[in-house]
Structure formats: C-alpha cells, structure tokens
Motif scaffolding. Structure first.
Motif, PDB file in Angstrom:
ATOM      1  N   LYS A  71       0.826  -1.210   0.000  1.00 30.02           N
ATOM      2  CA  LYS A  71       0.000   0.000   0.000  1.00 30.02           C
ATOM      3  C   LYS A  71       0.861   1.261   0.000  1.00 30.02           C
ATOM      4  O   LYS A  71       0.589   2.209  -0.737  1.00 30.02           O
ATOM      5  N   ILE A  72       1.877   1.272   0.845  1.00 24.99           N
ATOM      6  CA  ILE A  72       2.767   2.439   0.913  1.00 24.99           C
ATOM      7  C   ILE A  72       3.435   2.665  -0.440  1.00 24.99           C
ATOM      8  O   ILE A  72       3.472   3.789  -0.956  1.00 24.99           O
TER       9      ILE A  72
ATOM     10  N   MET B 118       0.908   3.937  -3.174  1.00 24.44           N
ATOM     11  CA  MET B 118       0.593   5.358  -3.017  1.00 24.44           C
ATOM     12  C   MET B 118       1.764   6.228  -3.466  1.00 24.44           C
ATOM     13  O   MET B 118       1.580   7.228  -4.161  1.00 24.44           O
ATOM     14  N   ALA B 119       2.974   5.836  -3.084  1.00 24.57           N
ATOM     15  CA  ALA B 119       4.166   6.615  -3.444  1.00 24.57           C
ATOM     16  C   ALA B 119       4.393   6.611  -4.957  1.00 24.57           C
ATOM     17  O   ALA B 119       4.766   7.636  -5.532  1.00 24.57           O
TER      18      ALA B 119
ATOM     19  N   ARG C 155       2.102   6.245  -7.350  1.00 29.01           N
ATOM     20  CA  ARG C 155       1.051   7.024  -8.012  1.00 29.01           C
ATOM     21  C   ARG C 155       1.273   8.530  -7.882  1.00 29.01           C
ATOM     22  O   ARG C 155       0.737   9.304  -8.665  1.00 29.01           O
ATOM     23  N   ASP C 156       2.034   8.952  -6.886  1.00 36.12           N
ATOM     24  CA  ASP C 156       2.307  10.374  -6.678  1.00 36.12           C
ATOM     25  C   ASP C 156       3.293  10.954  -7.686  1.00 36.12           C
ATOM     26  O   ASP C 156       3.454  12.166  -7.755  1.00 36.12           O
TER      27      ASP C 156
ATOM     28  N   VAL D 205      -5.135   0.194  -3.995  1.00 33.42           N
ATOM     29  CA  VAL D 205      -3.864   0.912  -4.152  1.00 33.42           C
ATOM     30  C   VAL D 205      -2.700  -0.057  -4.328  1.00 33.42           C
ATOM     31  O   VAL D 205      -1.605   0.360  -4.666  1.00 33.42           O
ATOM     32  N   THR D 206      -2.957  -1.344  -4.106  1.00 32.74           N
ATOM     33  CA  THR D 206      -1.879  -2.323  -4.236  1.00 32.74           C
ATOM     34  C   THR D 206      -1.807  -2.920  -5.641  1.00 32.74           C
ATOM     35  O   THR D 206      -0.911  -3.722  -5.911  1.00 32.74           O
TER      36      THR D 206
END
Length: 158
Positions: free
Chosen positions: A46-47, A50-51, A53-54, A83-84
């Motif tokens: 997940k982390i 998210m990173a 996609r930024d 998100v994974t």
C-alpha cells in the motif's frame, strides 16, 4: 595497605549498589526495544502503491487485465479502490524488495519516471516502516496515449 583496602571497599560498594539497582529495575533496557514488530507485505504494498502514483508521468498501476478488473471492482458498491494493484512486496525482518508494474503517460521519459518512482517508493517505505529497501524493480507494461479513452466497463444499468 589501608589505602588499598579503602579503595577496594569503594569499588565493592559501587558494584553492590549497581547490582541492587539492576535487580530492582524491571525489564531493563530501552522500552522501545522490548518485543518485535512485524510488517505485513500488504502494508508495504500500500505504501509503495501510493508513493508510485504520486509521481508525475505515472498514469496507472498494473497490467491491462488487472486494471480492467480493478475498474469493474471499483464500480461495485462497497468495493474499494485497490492501491496495491501493480505492486508486489517481499518483506523480511529488516529488508524489503518490491516489484512494480506501471503505465506511463505518452511523451514522458520512461527512464526518468522509473527513477522518480524508485526514489519516491524507497523514501516512503523506509521512512514509514524502518525497513531497508534493497530493490525496486519496475516493469512498464503500457503507455497511455492522449487519444485513448479511459478503460471503463460498459454500464449495464442505464
């Protein structure tokens, strides 16, 4: 001889008081170091998702098939956006390795986007988990062309 005996008594007295202090203190050591922390693969995924996609130039994560199924799942009431998608992590006790599959925007430098994704993912995962990220492998599975429409499933209910 008296001087040596007084020094020995002083040393013995200090050792005795140190032993007493050690026996009366419970647990010993830093409280933050007592016990073990384990981090699940899904947390790191997940982390990392998210990173990744930024980063500018990343259009989507995952293969075309995974994105299609994800788009359907996102439209189901109660279904959460994943998100994974496109992220796989292998997490050990102190290290993590990641595999990411991304779709980039047309016109961007794939090498630059991959470098930026790698840096952002490593920074986020290491900062949030304390794990050492040993590798981030990136597979670019597609390029989003400007004239391509978003992959949306046909609506059955109108």
């Amino acid at each position: 001889m008296t001087e040596t005996t007084d020094q020995n008594r002083g040393t013995e007295g200090e050792a005795l008081s140190t032993r007493k202090a050690q026996t009366t203190r419970r647990g010993g050591g830093d409280p933050g170091a007592r016990g073990r922390t384990t981090i699940a693969d899904g947390v790191v995924e997940k982390i990392a998702g998210m990173a990744a996609r930024d980063v500018d130039g990343v259009h989507a994560m995952g293969s075309g098939l995974a994105r299609t199924f994800g788009a359907v799942r996102d439209r189901v009431p109660g279904g959460a956006k994943s998100v994974t998608r496109g992220v796989k992590a292998e997490v050990g006790e102190v290290q993590a390795a990641l595999d990411l599959e991304i779709v980039v925007e047309y016109g961007v430098s794939i090498a630059d986007v991959a470098r930026d994704v790698r840096e952002n993912v490593i920074t986020a995962v290491e900062r949030m988990t304390g794990l050492e990220v040993v590798e981030v492998n990136i597979a670019v599975s597609d390029v989003k062309l400007p004239e391509e429409e978003e992959e949306e499933p046909e609506r059955r209910i109108q």
